[in-house]
Design an enzyme around this catalytic site. Structure first.
Site, PDB file in Angstrom:
ATOM      1  N   LYS A 162      14.581   6.894  46.221  1.00  7.06           N
ATOM      2  CA  LYS A 162      14.761   6.500  47.882  1.00  7.06           C
ATOM      3  C   LYS A 162      14.857   4.887  47.788  1.00  7.06           C
ATOM      4  CE  LYS A 162      11.550  10.287  49.093  1.00  7.06           C
ATOM      5  NZ  LYS A 162      10.551  10.673  49.522  1.00  7.06           N
ATOM      6  N   ARG A 220      10.051  12.783  20.560  1.00  3.53           N
ATOM      7  CA  ARG A 220       8.822  12.625  19.700  1.00  3.53           C
ATOM      8  C   ARG A 220       7.645  11.780  20.311  1.00  3.53           C
ATOM      9  NH1 ARG A 220      12.419  13.830  16.463  1.00  3.53           N
ATOM     10  NH2 ARG A 220      13.766  12.700  17.744  1.00  3.53           N
ATOM     11  N   THR A 221       8.293  10.610  21.010  1.00  2.00           N
ATOM     12  CA  THR A 221       7.142   9.853  21.685  1.00  2.00           C
ATOM     13  C   THR A 221       6.381  10.466  22.733  1.00  2.00           C
ATOM     14  OG1 THR A 221       8.384   7.937  20.883  1.00  2.00           O
ATOM     15  CG2 THR A 221       6.736   7.400  22.325  1.00  2.00           C
ATOM     16  N   HIS A 224       8.249  -1.504  20.433  1.00  2.00           N
ATOM     17  CA  HIS A 224       7.721   0.051  20.202  1.00  2.00           C
ATOM     18  C   HIS A 224       6.256  -0.049  19.418  1.00  2.00           C
ATOM     19  CE1 HIS A 224       7.757   4.170  20.401  1.00  2.00           C
ATOM     20  NE2 HIS A 224       8.861   4.323  20.119  1.00  2.00           N
ATOM     21  N   ARG A 260       7.946   4.680  28.965  1.00  2.00           N
ATOM     22  CA  ARG A 260       9.047   4.251  28.329  1.00  2.00           C
ATOM     23  C   ARG A 260      10.064   4.002  29.226  1.00  2.00           C
ATOM     24  NH1 ARG A 260      12.003   7.144  23.189  1.00  2.00           N
ATOM     25  NH2 ARG A 260      10.409   6.428  22.417  1.00  2.00           N
TER      26      ARG A 260
HETATM   27  C1  NCD Z   1      13.100   5.402  18.342  1.00  4.52           C
HETATM   28  C2  NCD Z   1      13.185   4.654  19.892  1.00  4.52           C
HETATM   29  O1  NCD Z   1      13.159   5.320  20.755  1.00  4.52           O
HETATM   30  O2  NCD Z   1      13.180   3.557  19.591  1.00  4.52           O
HETATM   31  N1  NCD Z   1      12.547   6.787  18.511  1.00  4.52           N
HETATM   32  C3  NCD Z   1      11.381   7.130  18.532  1.00  4.52           C
HETATM   33  O3  NCD Z   1      10.500   6.698  19.371  1.00  4.52           O
HETATM   34  N2  NCD Z   1      10.749   7.857  17.574  1.00  4.52           N
HETATM   35  C4  NCD Z   1      14.167   5.191  17.405  1.00  4.52           C
HETATM   36  C5  NCD Z   1      15.424   5.348  18.082  1.00  4.52           C
HETATM   37  O4  NCD Z   1      15.786   6.132  19.174  1.00  4.52           O
HETATM   38  O5  NCD Z   1      16.391   5.304  17.060  1.00  4.52           O
END
Ligand code: NCD
Length: 360
Positions: free
Chosen positions: A121, A92-93, A175, A142
């Site tokens: 590397k 999703r993100t 997040h 991320r």
């Molecule tokens: C969440 C995350 O990655 O922290 N997911 C997201 O970004 N929608 C929640 C999760 O992974 O449980």
């Protein structure tokens, strides 16, 4: 079998000292000309910023309803390029940021794992990020490490070519853009009930390592009369840093393991999964914690207006049959993420006025 080199990481002078400072003292480091520049912590967002982003997201989705509106949006930022550096799993993100970029016309490059980058590397993640800044105008990252986005933004801000860094999840830590979309969702779900102010919110599941609930808790200081219920197994209780933050800001919270007792009180229930990837004790991970699941039979226990949220991915936390109930807001929440991330990118590249002008 392919062999991978050890990652090299060198010391950045001053980083450890900076990292150890209280967050409130670090916020200015991620601003430029009095505006938010890097998106690193939820604490960067105040009420007026949150309201502004929610409004902008509404306008963007309104414009996107027509072909001509979509064309206008796509001509706002065709001269900008974004890098998606996602080395921790994401659906999703990643997709919502990518599509938010597409909506505004940005071109996007991506790295979705260290195995296909020069980190194989032995290049450090910091050098990898510095490399992106040679090519693009914005980095969205991320990473499994807490503080990673903060460090890359801090390093980049000392170079001659800083670009904004957006934190798409930094380990079990924060997040912030998920928290932003959660706020947007709560405000929309309660639009006929005066918005998020004065609501009771239950957060359920792995509150100890769930970065979404941590970031969302920080944002509660922007709303008046909010009361929180932390519903978690003993081993996954909310950490003390968040509880101290809430106490400092006089936000009442309650902790319990009795989910059913909270159901009739809550205006919103925010479900989360157990974050096994951060496991410290395997004995805690073999269980599915069914007492912290929301089942079909629970629909009769919650209020008629109660909004059910989940950042997703879902495992067992919510029975799929619950999805059909109008109070199940998680699929709407998922889509809200794309619009509010588009709003954030429009803010960062200062095309907000062009969007507002379409409605004047
Ligand atoms: C969440 C995350 O990655 O922290 N997911 C997201 O970004 N929608 C929640 C999760 O992974 O449980």
């Amino acid at each position: 079998m392919e062999r991978y080199a050890e990652q090299t990481r060198q010391q950045f002078e001053g980083w450890e000292e900076f990292y150890s400072r209280p967050i409130d003292e670090k916020l200015d480091a991620f601003k430029q000309n009095g505006r938010i520049y890097d998106i690193i912590f939820a604490q960067q967002f105040d009420r007026s910023f949150l309201d502004r982003m929610c409004n902008l997201a509404d306008l963007i989705r309104q414009l996107a309803k027509t072909k001509s509106g979509q064309f206008k949006l796509r001509h706002l930022l065709p001269h900008k390029r974004a890098m998606l550096y996602f080395v921790q799993p994401s659906t999703r993100t990643f997709l919502s940021f990518q599509n938010a970029c597409h909506i505004l016309g940005l071109s996007v490059s991506e790295i979705r794992g260290t195995s296909t980058s020069s980190e194989v590397k032995g290049e450090s993640p910091e050098d990898t990020i510095l490399t992106f800044a040679s090519y693009v105008n914005m980095i969205i990252s991320r990473h499994h490490e807490a503080g990673f986005a903060e460090k890359t933004a801090w390093v980049l801000n000392q170079t001659h070519r800083p670009v904004p860094v957006l934190n798409g999840g930094s380990g079990p830590d924060q997040h912030p853009t998920q928290a932003l979309l959660d706020i947007y969702t709560l405000e929309r779900e309660f639009s006929h009930l005066g918005g998020l102010d004065n609501k009771k919110i239950a957060m359920v599941g792995d509150l100890r390592r769930g970065r979404t609930v941590r970031s969302l808790s920080y944002l509660m200081k922007n709303y008046s009369g909010v009361e929180l219920f932390f519903v978690a197994p003993e081993v996954f209780r909310m950490k003390s840093d968040i509880k101290e933050f809430l106490e400092r800001h006089r936000i009442p919270y309650h902790e319990t393991e009795d989910f059913e007792s909270v159901m009739p009180l809550a205006d919103a229930i925010y479900m989360t999964r157990i974050q096994n990837e951060y496991s410290e004790d395997p004995s805690h991970e073999s269980e599915t914690y069914p007492a912290f699941h929301f089942k079909q039979q629970h629909l009769s226990k919650i209020q008629a207006h109660c909004a059910l949220l989940h950042p997703l991915p879902r495992r067992y936390e919510i029975e799929v049959s619950v999805d059909k109930d109008p109070r199940a807001a998680y699929w709407r929440q998922e889509r809200n993420g794309m619009w509010i991330r588009a709003a954030l990118i429009a803010y960062i590249f200062r095309v907000e006025k062009e969007i507002l002008d379409e409605f004047s």
